[in-house]
Motif scaffolding. Structure first.
Motif, short mmCIF file in Angstrom:
data_model
loop_
_atom_site.label_atom_id
_atom_site.label_comp_id
_atom_site.label_asym_id
_atom_site.label_seq_id
_atom_site.Cartn_x
_atom_site.Cartn_y
_atom_site.Cartn_z
N LEU A 145 0.82 -1.20 0.00
CA LEU A 145 0.00 0.00 0.00
C LEU A 145 0.86 1.26 0.00
CD1 LEU A 145 -2.78 -1.08 2.50
CD2 LEU A 145 -3.17 -0.35 0.16
N VAL A 146 1.87 1.30 0.86
CA VAL A 146 2.73 2.47 0.95
C VAL A 146 3.55 2.64 -0.32
CG1 VAL A 146 4.71 3.45 2.18
CG2 VAL A 146 2.78 2.51 3.45
N ARG A 147 3.98 1.54 -0.88
CA ARG A 147 4.75 1.60 -2.12
C ARG A 147 3.92 2.19 -3.26
NH1 ARG A 147 5.91 -2.45 -5.97
NH2 ARG A 147 4.48 -3.79 -4.84
N LEU A 148 2.63 1.89 -3.29
CA LEU A 148 1.76 2.35 -4.36
C LEU A 148 1.15 3.73 -4.10
CD1 LEU A 148 -0.05 -1.02 -5.07
CD2 LEU A 148 1.58 0.14 -6.57
N TRP A 149 0.82 4.05 -2.82
CA TRP A 149 0.10 5.28 -2.53
C TRP A 149 0.78 6.19 -1.49
CZ3 TRP A 149 -2.86 0.81 -3.45
CH2 TRP A 149 -3.69 0.90 -4.57
N SER A 150 1.91 5.85 -0.99
CA SER A 150 2.64 6.64 0.01
C SER A 150 1.91 6.66 1.35
CB SER A 150 2.94 8.06 -0.45
OG SER A 150 3.79 8.02 -1.56
N GLU A 151 1.06 7.63 1.60
CA GLU A 151 0.36 7.73 2.88
C GLU A 151 -0.97 6.99 2.79
OE1 GLU A 151 0.09 11.67 4.46
OE2 GLU A 151 2.05 12.20 3.64
N VAL A 152 -1.17 6.05 3.72
CA VAL A 152 -2.39 5.26 3.74
C VAL A 152 -2.90 5.15 5.18
CG1 VAL A 152 -1.78 3.89 1.70
CG2 VAL A 152 -1.12 3.08 3.96
N PRO A 153 -4.21 4.92 5.36
CA PRO A 153 -4.74 4.73 6.71
C PRO A 153 -4.16 3.47 7.35
CG PRO A 153 -6.50 5.17 5.14
CD PRO A 153 -5.25 4.95 4.35
N LEU A 154 -3.75 3.59 8.60
CA LEU A 154 -3.20 2.46 9.36
C LEU A 154 -4.30 1.91 10.26
CD1 LEU A 154 -0.74 0.76 10.20
CD2 LEU A 154 -0.29 2.49 11.94
N ILE A 155 -4.70 0.68 9.99
CA ILE A 155 -5.75 0.03 10.77
C ILE A 155 -5.13 -1.19 11.45
CG2 ILE A 155 -8.00 -1.10 10.69
CD1 ILE A 155 -8.55 0.55 8.16
N ILE A 156 -5.02 -1.16 12.76
CA ILE A 156 -4.38 -2.26 13.48
C ILE A 156 -5.33 -2.95 14.45
CG2 ILE A 156 -2.03 -1.40 13.20
CD1 ILE A 156 -2.24 -0.29 16.05
N GLN A 157 -6.61 -2.61 14.38
CA GLN A 157 -7.63 -3.28 15.18
C GLN A 157 -8.75 -3.72 14.24
OE1 GLN A 157 -8.79 -0.40 18.08
NE2 GLN A 157 -7.09 -0.90 19.45
N THR A 158 -9.54 -4.67 14.70
CA THR A 158 -10.64 -5.15 13.89
C THR A 158 -11.65 -4.03 13.69
OG1 THR A 158 -10.34 -7.35 14.81
CG2 THR A 158 -12.41 -6.92 13.70
N ALA A 159 -11.96 -3.78 12.45
CA ALA A 159 -12.97 -2.77 12.11
C ALA A 159 -14.35 -3.41 12.21
CB ALA A 159 -12.73 -2.23 10.71
N ALA A 160 -15.35 -2.58 12.45
CA ALA A 160 -16.72 -3.07 12.56
C ALA A 160 -17.25 -3.57 11.22
CB ALA A 160 -17.63 -1.96 13.10
N GLY A 161 -16.63 -3.16 10.13
CA GLY A 161 -17.08 -3.56 8.81
C GLY A 161 -17.45 -2.36 7.99
N GLY A 162 -17.89 -2.60 6.79
CA GLY A 162 -18.29 -1.50 5.92
C GLY A 162 -17.15 -0.57 5.60
N ALA A 163 -17.41 0.73 5.70
CA ALA A 163 -16.44 1.75 5.33
C ALA A 163 -15.18 1.69 6.19
CB ALA A 163 -17.07 3.14 5.42
#
Length: 74
Positions: A50-68
């Motif tokens: 992701l970083v190689r392709l887009w540089s700055e990306v959202p960092l998600i290190i916990q389980t998301a509820a889903g959806g967006a």
């Protein structure tokens, strides 16, 4: 391009589930450490791409509820 973004974050979403649930399972500790180590590697690898392709990306290190939350927009 969207499919790459979506697929990498889908992998991160799944890895976060593994990292959250596996420590709670009663199983061989050596196997548990191996699974957790592999999951950490996969998450780092997905973020590397992701970083190689887009540089700055959202960092998600916990389980998301889903959806967006599971598949953030750039």
């Amino acid at each position: 391009v969207y499919n790459i973004w979506r697929d990498l974050y889908a992998g991160i979403f799944r890895v976060n589930i593994v990292l959250e649930k596996v420590p709670l399972i009663a199983m061989d500790e050596k196997l548990k450490r191996q699974i957790l180590g592999e999951a950490h590697f996969l998450r780092a690898f997905y973020y590397f791409d992701l970083v190689r392709l887009w540089s700055e990306v959202p960092l998600i290190i916990q389980t998301a509820a889903g959806g967006a939350e599971a598949f953030p927009a750039k």
